[in-house]
Design an enzyme around this catalytic site. Structure first.
Site, PDB file in Angstrom:
ATOM      1  N   HIS A  30      47.565  35.622  53.771  1.00 35.65           N
ATOM      2  CA  HIS A  30      47.990  34.234  53.949  1.00 35.65           C
ATOM      3  C   HIS A  30      48.205  33.571  52.600  1.00 35.65           C
ATOM      4  O   HIS A  30      47.536  33.891  51.610  1.00 35.65           O
ATOM      5  CB  HIS A  30      46.926  33.469  54.751  1.00 35.65           C
ATOM      6  CG  HIS A  30      47.410  32.183  55.315  1.00 35.65           C
ATOM      7  ND1 HIS A  30      47.417  31.011  54.593  1.00 35.65           N
ATOM      8  CD2 HIS A  30      47.932  31.872  56.524  1.00 35.65           C
ATOM      9  CE1 HIS A  30      47.912  30.036  55.336  1.00 35.65           C
ATOM     10  NE2 HIS A  30      48.228  30.534  56.519  1.00 35.65           N
TER      11      HIS A  30
ATOM     12  N   LYS B  15      44.509  41.199  58.702  1.00 32.34           N
ATOM     13  CA  LYS B  15      45.326  39.991  58.779  1.00 32.34           C
ATOM     14  C   LYS B  15      46.342  40.039  57.650  1.00 32.34           C
ATOM     15  O   LYS B  15      46.033  40.538  56.550  1.00 32.34           O
ATOM     16  CB  LYS B  15      44.464  38.733  58.625  1.00 32.34           C
ATOM     17  CG  LYS B  15      43.472  38.517  59.756  1.00 32.34           C
ATOM     18  CD  LYS B  15      42.685  37.241  59.526  1.00 32.34           C
ATOM     19  CE  LYS B  15      41.647  37.038  60.621  1.00 32.34           C
ATOM     20  NZ  LYS B  15      40.835  35.820  60.385  1.00 32.34           N
TER      21      LYS B  15
ATOM     22  N   HIS C  98      45.409  32.293  50.247  1.00 31.01           N
ATOM     23  CA  HIS C  98      44.661  33.126  49.305  1.00 31.01           C
ATOM     24  C   HIS C  98      45.351  33.211  47.942  1.00 31.01           C
ATOM     25  O   HIS C  98      44.809  33.819  47.021  1.00 31.01           O
ATOM     26  CB  HIS C  98      44.487  34.545  49.865  1.00 31.01           C
ATOM     27  CG  HIS C  98      43.460  34.627  50.955  1.00 31.01           C
ATOM     28  ND1 HIS C  98      43.797  34.603  52.279  1.00 31.01           N
ATOM     29  CD2 HIS C  98      42.111  34.699  50.910  1.00 31.01           C
ATOM     30  CE1 HIS C  98      42.693  34.676  53.010  1.00 31.01           C
ATOM     31  NE2 HIS C  98      41.666  34.730  52.202  1.00 31.01           N
TER      32      HIS C  98
END
Length: 530
Positions: A142, A139, A145
């Site tokens: 984001h 992923k 984080h």
């Protein structure tokens, strides 16, 4: 430095009250500075002396204060002593204050300023393992984080500065049913050509599509379970695809960490502990701690009365492990490998229950060191979106911050011509993001605002960077000036005294930050200093 003055005042108190000097050090604090009114430099709390048994706990505390203040006499170090409300105030000789505080700079020891304070003598030093950032592989990184990443880095830096051996660990989410879904999804929707061209974006798209279809497709749900079971059984085709996803992701993440100026000593992950997780299950069974629920899952009873009112699931009905099972295995493995004295996990508040359960289970298994494990949690940030309002990935946030900062610099008449304005804009913008994040309590979430974060005036990271740049420029222009020519009496006017008084609090600020692991103390100290 502050420890020199604390020791001198403590010696005066020790002689008067017939106790050791060390007994008074914790009760002596530097007084916060107020620009519009003069203040003393140090304050002694009589309440603390009463609690510690140095003074009688009965009787009029104010009378005790005034009597003790009358017994203490000024000298060449302490030029004034006065009684306040249940406290005694000490004013330091102004020339000596300047001389001692700035002494390390004359000796070239400015990097150690405040770090050799007696306040830190009581701290237990050793090996500290800090697990932070910990995004999920396959992923894009984001923005959610970001807080774990910068807070964890702050804690690691602080612990290291205070003499600990620090291990910075990034524990990647690289296992579990989510990879069953991704693997099954890639087999159905994935494209190797797209994976080569835009790796993480394609994996993200596949995962979103697989999630959507799984909502109404039992076949895809079953395929996801099958894929994860194949991973746990080490079937080569599933492991090969998983390894490809992992390698791609770590490479992308390292690029992001480089932009943030952050490094890790260890890249670990759930996958490292898949076999050990089964060993944990066997150990729990042998200790009689693992029970089988009516649904066929493996659970452990954490209820205080042993009535199964509070259980934690460690094993699915099909025998596969869960996140917490692997976390138990990871903790035990880390203790064996790194012999840490403390371990700190940095995640958002939603995982508080998870870590409470983790520490309880470790203790139930007989691991007394679990009492030295700690979860530092934080609230969430809202509104950190780019101009386009897209799903916010950290790369987008950093690009947006750089672009906005560069625009602000170009609009300012005071910005000097730079060799690499884009690089400068990025560094200043990242500082601004960090300072904005660190100003308040970690547990509190906050609403993000681009304009406030990147403004050049006020309590912002941009202001701190600009001030630091101006000070560095002054130092360069005065390079070669002999420190022996320094005259402390030149720093006796009010502005200089205020700065010196504020610097007296630096070791206390570091001590407080160490106690609660909150960066707000240090950031607000710097903002007030400037």
């Amino acid at each position: 430095m502050a420890c020199f003055f604390r020791r001198k005042i403590a010696a005066k108190l020790a002689e008067t009250l017939q106790h050791s000097e060390d007994a008074f050090i914790p009760a002596l604090t530097a007084v916060p500075v107020f620009k519009k009114q003069p203040t003393a430099d140090f304050k002694l709390s009589l309440g603390t002396l009463r609690i510690d048994g140095i003074l009688p706990s009965s009787g009029d505390i104010q009378l005790q204060t005034e009597n003790l203040a009358a017994q203490l006499k000024p000298d060449s170090v302490v030029e004034d002593i006065s009684a306040g409300d249940a406290s005694i105030h000490f004013k330091i000789n102004r020339s000596l204050l300047a001389e001692k505080l700035l002494e390390p700079f004359g000796k070239g020891e400015h990097y150690e300023f405040g770090l050799n304070s007696k306040l830190f003598d009581s701290l237990k030093r050793g090996t500290t393992l800090v697990e932070f950032s910990s995004p999920n592989i396959a992923k894009r990184f984001h923005a959610g984080h970001l807080r774990s990443t910068i807070i964890g880095n702050f804690i690691a830096n602080l612990k290291q500065s205070l003499g600990n051996n620090v291990i910075r660990m990034n524990y990647l989410g690289d296992w579990g049913m989510q990879f069953g879904l991704l693997g099954a999804g890639f087999n159905k929707f994935g494209c190797m050509e797209k994976l080569k061209r835009n790796s993480l974006q394609h994996l993200f798209e596949v995962y979103v599509q697989a999630n959507k279809e799984a909502e109404h497709s039992e076949d895809l749900k079953q395929a996801a379970k099958d894929f994860f079971r194949q991973l746990e059984q080490h079937e080569s085709q599933a492991v090969s695809l998983w390894q490809q996803f992992r390698d791609i992701t770590v490479k992308e993440y390292k690029h992001m960490y480089k932009r943030l100026g952050i490094h890790f000593d260890v890249y670990s992950g759930e996958s490292f502990h898949q076999d050990q997780a089964q060993e944990v299950v066997q150990e729990l069974q042998s200790q009689g701690l693992l029970k089988t629920s009516e649904k066929g899952t493996g659970v452990i009873d954490l209820s205080p009365n042993g009535d199964m009112s509070n259980i934690c699931t460690l094993l699915r009905s099909d025998g596969t492990t869960l996140y917490i099972t692997r976390d138990i295995a990871a903790a035990i493995s880390r203790k064996e490998e790194y012999c840490f004295d403390e371990m700190i996990y940095v995640t958002d508040t939603s995982q508080e229950n998870h870590f409470n359960q983790l520490f309880q289970i470790l203790l139930k298994m007989g691991n007394s060191w679990a009492g030295r494990c700690r979860h530092v949690s934080f609230g969430l940030v809202q509104g950190m979106r780019t101009r386009t309002g897209k799903v916010v990935f950290l790369e987008d946030v950093l690009d947006e911050a750089q672009a906005r900062m560069l625009h602000n610099m170009n609009q300012s008449h005071t910005t000097k011509e730079l060799e690499n304005p884009e690089d400068t804009a990025e560094k200043v913008a990242i500082s601004a993001l960090i300072v904005q994040d660190f100003k308040g309590p970690l547990q509190s979430g906050y609403k993000f605002d681009w304009a406030r974060t990147l403004q050049a005036q006020g309590d912002t990271g941009v202001f701190l960077q600009y001030t630091h740049a101006r000070l560095c420029s002054l130092m360069r222009r005065n390079e070669g000036v002999e420190t022996a020519t320094f005259n402390p009496s030149c720093l006796c006017e009010q502005t200089s005294r205020t700065i010196l008084q504020h610097l007296l609090r630096y070791d206390e600020v570091l001590y407080k930050s160490h106690q609660d692991l909150e960066p707000k103390h240090l950031v607000n100290f710097l903002l007030k200093l400037w």
